[in-house]
Structures are given as structure tokens and as C-alpha cells.
Design an enzyme around this catalytic site. Structure first.
Site, PDB file in Angstrom:
ATOM      1  N   GLY A 159       2.771  -3.320  -0.296  1.00  0.00           N
ATOM      2  CA  GLY A 159       1.910  -3.829   0.760  1.00  0.00           C
ATOM      3  C   GLY A 159       0.584  -4.285   0.185  1.00  0.00           C
ATOM      4  O   GLY A 159       0.499  -4.695  -0.967  1.00  0.00           O
ATOM      5  N   ARG A 160      -0.474  -4.203   1.014  1.00  0.00           N
ATOM      6  CA  ARG A 160      -1.784  -4.671   0.562  1.00  0.00           C
ATOM      7  C   ARG A 160      -2.241  -3.970  -0.712  1.00  0.00           C
ATOM      8  O   ARG A 160      -2.661  -4.609  -1.679  1.00  0.00           O
ATOM      9  CB  ARG A 160      -2.832  -4.452   1.655  1.00  0.00           C
ATOM     10  CG  ARG A 160      -2.665  -5.305   2.908  1.00  0.00           C
ATOM     11  CD  ARG A 160      -3.831  -5.031   3.847  1.00  0.00           C
ATOM     12  NE  ARG A 160      -3.706  -5.730   5.125  1.00  0.00           N
ATOM     13  CZ  ARG A 160      -3.111  -5.220   6.192  1.00  0.00           C
ATOM     14  NH1 ARG A 160      -2.593  -4.004   6.145  1.00  0.00           N
ATOM     15  NH2 ARG A 160      -3.042  -5.907   7.322  1.00  0.00           N
ATOM     16  N   ARG A 181      10.897  -2.242   1.132  1.00  0.00           N
ATOM     17  CA  ARG A 181      11.987  -2.396   2.094  1.00  0.00           C
ATOM     18  C   ARG A 181      12.633  -3.768   1.991  1.00  0.00           C
ATOM     19  O   ARG A 181      13.819  -3.932   2.242  1.00  0.00           O
ATOM     20  CB  ARG A 181      11.466  -2.150   3.514  1.00  0.00           C
ATOM     21  CG  ARG A 181      11.245  -0.684   3.818  1.00  0.00           C
ATOM     22  CD  ARG A 181      10.842  -0.434   5.247  1.00  0.00           C
ATOM     23  NE  ARG A 181       9.490  -0.893   5.523  1.00  0.00           N
ATOM     24  CZ  ARG A 181       8.855  -0.700   6.681  1.00  0.00           C
ATOM     25  NH1 ARG A 181       9.469  -0.079   7.665  1.00  0.00           N
ATOM     26  NH2 ARG A 181       7.627  -1.137   6.847  1.00  0.00           N
ATOM     27  N   THR A 241      -1.863   7.700  -5.123  1.00  0.00           N
ATOM     28  CA  THR A 241      -3.075   7.621  -4.302  1.00  0.00           C
ATOM     29  C   THR A 241      -2.701   7.354  -2.840  1.00  0.00           C
ATOM     30  O   THR A 241      -3.544   6.922  -2.061  1.00  0.00           O
ATOM     31  CB  THR A 241      -4.011   6.500  -4.801  1.00  0.00           C
ATOM     32  OG1 THR A 241      -3.292   5.254  -4.809  1.00  0.00           O
ATOM     33  CG2 THR A 241      -4.541   6.793  -6.195  1.00  0.00           C
ATOM     34  N   ARG A 243       0.061   9.391  -0.290  1.00  0.00           N
ATOM     35  CA  ARG A 243       0.133  10.655   0.432  1.00  0.00           C
ATOM     36  C   ARG A 243       0.894  11.668  -0.429  1.00  0.00           C
ATOM     37  O   ARG A 243       1.938  11.346  -1.018  1.00  0.00           O
ATOM     38  CB  ARG A 243       0.829  10.493   1.782  1.00  0.00           C
ATOM     39  CG  ARG A 243      -0.001   9.773   2.833  1.00  0.00           C
ATOM     40  CD  ARG A 243      -1.187  10.613   3.290  1.00  0.00           C
ATOM     41  NE  ARG A 243      -1.926   9.995   4.391  1.00  0.00           N
ATOM     42  CZ  ARG A 243      -2.981   9.203   4.236  1.00  0.00           C
ATOM     43  NH1 ARG A 243      -3.406   8.901   3.010  1.00  0.00           N
ATOM     44  NH2 ARG A 243      -3.608   8.696   5.288  1.00  0.00           N
ATOM     45  N   GLU A 272      -2.431  19.508   1.047  1.00  0.00           N
ATOM     46  CA  GLU A 272      -3.874  19.272   1.010  1.00  0.00           C
ATOM     47  C   GLU A 272      -4.591  19.970   2.173  1.00  0.00           C
ATOM     48  O   GLU A 272      -4.072  19.962   3.296  1.00  0.00           O
ATOM     49  CB  GLU A 272      -4.100  17.754   1.081  1.00  0.00           C
ATOM     50  CG  GLU A 272      -5.458  17.286   0.682  1.00  0.00           C
ATOM     51  CD  GLU A 272      -5.507  15.772   0.558  1.00  0.00           C
ATOM     52  OE1 GLU A 272      -6.482  15.182   1.049  1.00  0.00           O
ATOM     53  OE2 GLU A 272      -4.572  15.189  -0.031  1.00  0.00           O
ATOM     54  N   HIS A 290      -8.981  13.593  -3.412  1.00  0.00           N
ATOM     55  CA  HIS A 290      -8.739  12.604  -2.344  1.00  0.00           C
ATOM     56  C   HIS A 290      -9.953  11.682  -2.194  1.00  0.00           C
ATOM     57  O   HIS A 290     -10.557  11.585  -1.118  1.00  0.00           O
ATOM     58  CB  HIS A 290      -8.424  13.294  -1.017  1.00  0.00           C
ATOM     59  CG  HIS A 290      -7.703  12.388  -0.054  1.00  0.00           C
ATOM     60  ND1 HIS A 290      -6.823  12.844   0.886  1.00  0.00           N
ATOM     61  CD2 HIS A 290      -7.729  11.031   0.115  1.00  0.00           C
ATOM     62  CE1 HIS A 290      -6.334  11.837   1.591  1.00  0.00           C
ATOM     63  NE2 HIS A 290      -6.875  10.718   1.142  1.00  0.00           N
TER      64      HIS A 290
END
Length: 328
Positions: A159-160, A181, A241, A243, A272, A290
Site C-alpha cells: 500500500g502507501r 492481495r 513497523t 502491527r 504492546e 512504537h
């Protein structure tokens, strides 16, 4: 359309400029102490406010949303992901959910690239040696890491952020591979000279570095499971970076300790804020708190997107960053 300023409750402290603008535009109740709300406090807020502005650490599950008052119409999440919100349950109750897409792309990609550099080149290990006063001078075979140029980078989720990482990595001479995907547009593939893998398993077995950029959903929980982690080469590194829940942390720590994976750079964790003690004791693991998206510019831009979403709702329009279950 609401006839007056909507009551907006913000669950955490936001940048001053954002809080000031919220006070100007809305009937905004701020969290000046920045103490995370308890579950009961979140329920109390949802029983009186028209708009809730939570953060990624506020867990709004179906049971909690069932306690919301009928006046709650918008949850304007201060965050790119929405895995902290049961979007389907919110939608069924007539509550619109929005997020802040794109605001953190460059910041997260920069930090991802920093970890891609830090782990193979042993940067943190070097800093610790200096801090401990153990540097005795240069030697030809001391503190050897691995060159990035020519290595294969496998990106999970194009993605981005994944694309932004790919552009940065390509400038360092890394060969770009990705699993998604579906393939990205041919123009992007051509620009990055990227290779698409429909099979995640096949990609994992061939990469030198794996970088994770997919969202956390029920389908991606432990996507890098024990079985898949065993597919990695013993010289491979993992950077995350996105989840923490996407990786089976116990297996990752076990395999790094046994030398079956070369190392890891992590900014997020499965439980976390608790850090897996097995990971914390490993020298070839770089752990960050994080902070991949932690820039003032990024946090302000996130707040501006929240304001636009709330203002659009208050004006009787559809917020631009709506999230619907079909998108997840």
C-alpha cells in the site's frame, strides 16, 4: 444536520495547534492530563458525546460499542489503522468510523528504512559498545555486518507505506519484491522494477530482508506463523513497523536465538506495551518504542484529517475518510 457545535470528546492529548482548532470549531472536551481512559470512562464518554476521537490504544470492541448512547454518530479515529475499533459493530449501530490515511506514510517509511539499515549493519550494537567503553580501535574483522546493495527486500503489503519503503530501498540498491492481495499497477511495478509474488510462502523463502506493511485483521493475525518463519533463510532479517500481532513473537525470538533467523528490527509488539523478554535480551534485535510515526508534522497532519472528518459531519456532509467493513 446538527443545529449546534457537536460535543466531541478526545481520549488523549493531541498537539496544541490541533486542540486549539478543535475548541474553536466544536464543543470539544480534551484530555489535558494525557492519561489513557479506562473502559468505564470510554463508555461514559460514548453515552454523552456525538463524536468520539479515540487513538489506536483505545479498544472499542462490540461489547463496549453496545453501551454507546444513541447520540454517538461518529468515531473519528486519530490513527491510520482501525484494528482498535469493531467497524462492523459500529456500522450496525449507525456510527460512522473514519481514520487518517496517508498522514504517516513518509514518517513510517523513513523509520522502516532506518531499521533496514540498523539491523544488518549492527548500528545499535556499535552504539552500546561505545557507551560501555569497550571500543579498542578498528580491526579488519571486527563488527562486520552485511551490505544492503544487491540484497532482496520482500515487502508484505504494497500500500502507501509499502510503496514508499520500496522507493527508498531501491535507492540503496535493494531488489524489490512484494506480496499483496493483488499486483499493484504496472506503472508502479515498472518504476520500482518490483517482482510480485502471489505466494507469500515462496517469497519468504527467497528474501534477504522482510518488511511488514499490511494491516492487522483477523486474517493477518500471526501471518508470519511458526510454519512461515521456518521458511526464511538463516541469513534473513525481519523488520516490522506495522502491527505486532502479525508475527508469532515467541517463535521469532526462539529462531533468532537459535541462529535460524539473522535478526529483526521491531517498532511494534504482539502484546504492546509489554515487550517480549526473549526478544529484549537478543543482541541482533533492534527494538523501538512504537515511534515510527512519531514526528510533530505527522501528528499535526493526523489531527487536521480528524478535524476535516468531524467538520464534514458537523456540516451535514459525508466525512472523506470513512471506513466501511468491506474495506477491511
Amino acid at each position: 444536520m446538527p443545529s449546534k457545535k457537536p460535543l466531541v470528546i478526545v481520549t488523549r492529548k493531541l498537539p496544541d495547534a490541533i486542540e486549539t482548532r478543535m475548541r474553536e470549531l466544536f464543543d470539544a472536551r480534551l484530555n489535558l492530563d494525557d492519561v489513557p481512559m479506562t473502559r468505564e470512562q470510554l463508555i461514559e464518554a460514548m453515552q454523552v458525546c456525538e463524536v468520539l476521537v479515540p487513538t489506536v490504544t483505545d479498544r472499542l470492541d462490540a461489547r463496549l460499542l453496545a453501551r454507546a448512547g444513541a447520540q454517538l454518530k461518529l468515531i473519528a479515529n486519530y490513527g491510520n489503522g482501525v484494528d482498535n475499533i469493531d467497524v462492523r459493530a459500529a456500522t450496525e449501530r449507525g456510527i460512522t468510523v473514519t481514520n487518517t490515511p496517508g498522514a504517516l506514510t513518509d514518517d513510517t517509511a523513513d523509520m522502516t528504512m532506518a531499521l533496514i539499515l540498523a539491523v544488518p549493519r549492527r548500528l545499535v550494537q556499535g552504539v552500546k559498545i561505545l557507551e560501555a567503553g569497550r571500543f579498542k580501535g578498528w580491526a579488519p574483522t571486527w563488527m562486520l555486518g552485511h551490505r544492503l546493495h544487491g540484497k532482496r527486500l520482500g515487502i508484505i503489503g504494497m500500500g502507501r507505506v509499502g510503496q514508499a519503503v520500496a522507493r527508498r530501498a531501491a535507492s540503496f540498491g535493494l531488489q524489490i519484491h512484494y506480496h499483496n492481495r493483488k499486483p499493484v499497477h504496472a506503472d508502479i511495478e515498472n518504476e520500482l522494477e518490483a517482482t510480485y509474488w502471489e505466494s507469500l510462502d515462496q517469497m519468504l523463502a527467497r528474501m534477504d530482508i522482510i518488511s511488514i506493511h499490511c494491516p492487522h485483521t483477523p486474517g493477518t493475525y500471526h501471518l508470519l506463523s511458526r510454519r512461515r518463519l521456518k521458511l526464511l533463510k538463516p541469513t534473513a532479517y525481519i523488520v516490522n513497523t506495522a502491527r505486532g500481532e502479525i508475527i508469532d513473537e515467541d517463535t521469532l525470538a526462539e529462531m533468532i536465538e537459535q541462529g535460524r533467523i539473522a535478526g529483526a528490527g521491531l517498532d511494534v509488539y504482539e502484546h504492546e506495551p509489554a515487550i517480549n523478554p526473549k526478544l529484549a535480551k537478543l543482541a541482533n534485535v533492534v527494538l523501538l518504542p512504537h515511534m515510527a510515526s512519531a514526528t510533530l508534522e505527522g501528528r499535526v497532519e493526523m489531527g487536521e484529517k480528524v478535524i476535516i472528518n468531524v467538520k464534514s459531519y458537523a456540516d451535514g456532509n459525508k466525512p472523506p475518510d470513512r471506513v466501511i467493513p468491506a474495506m477491511l
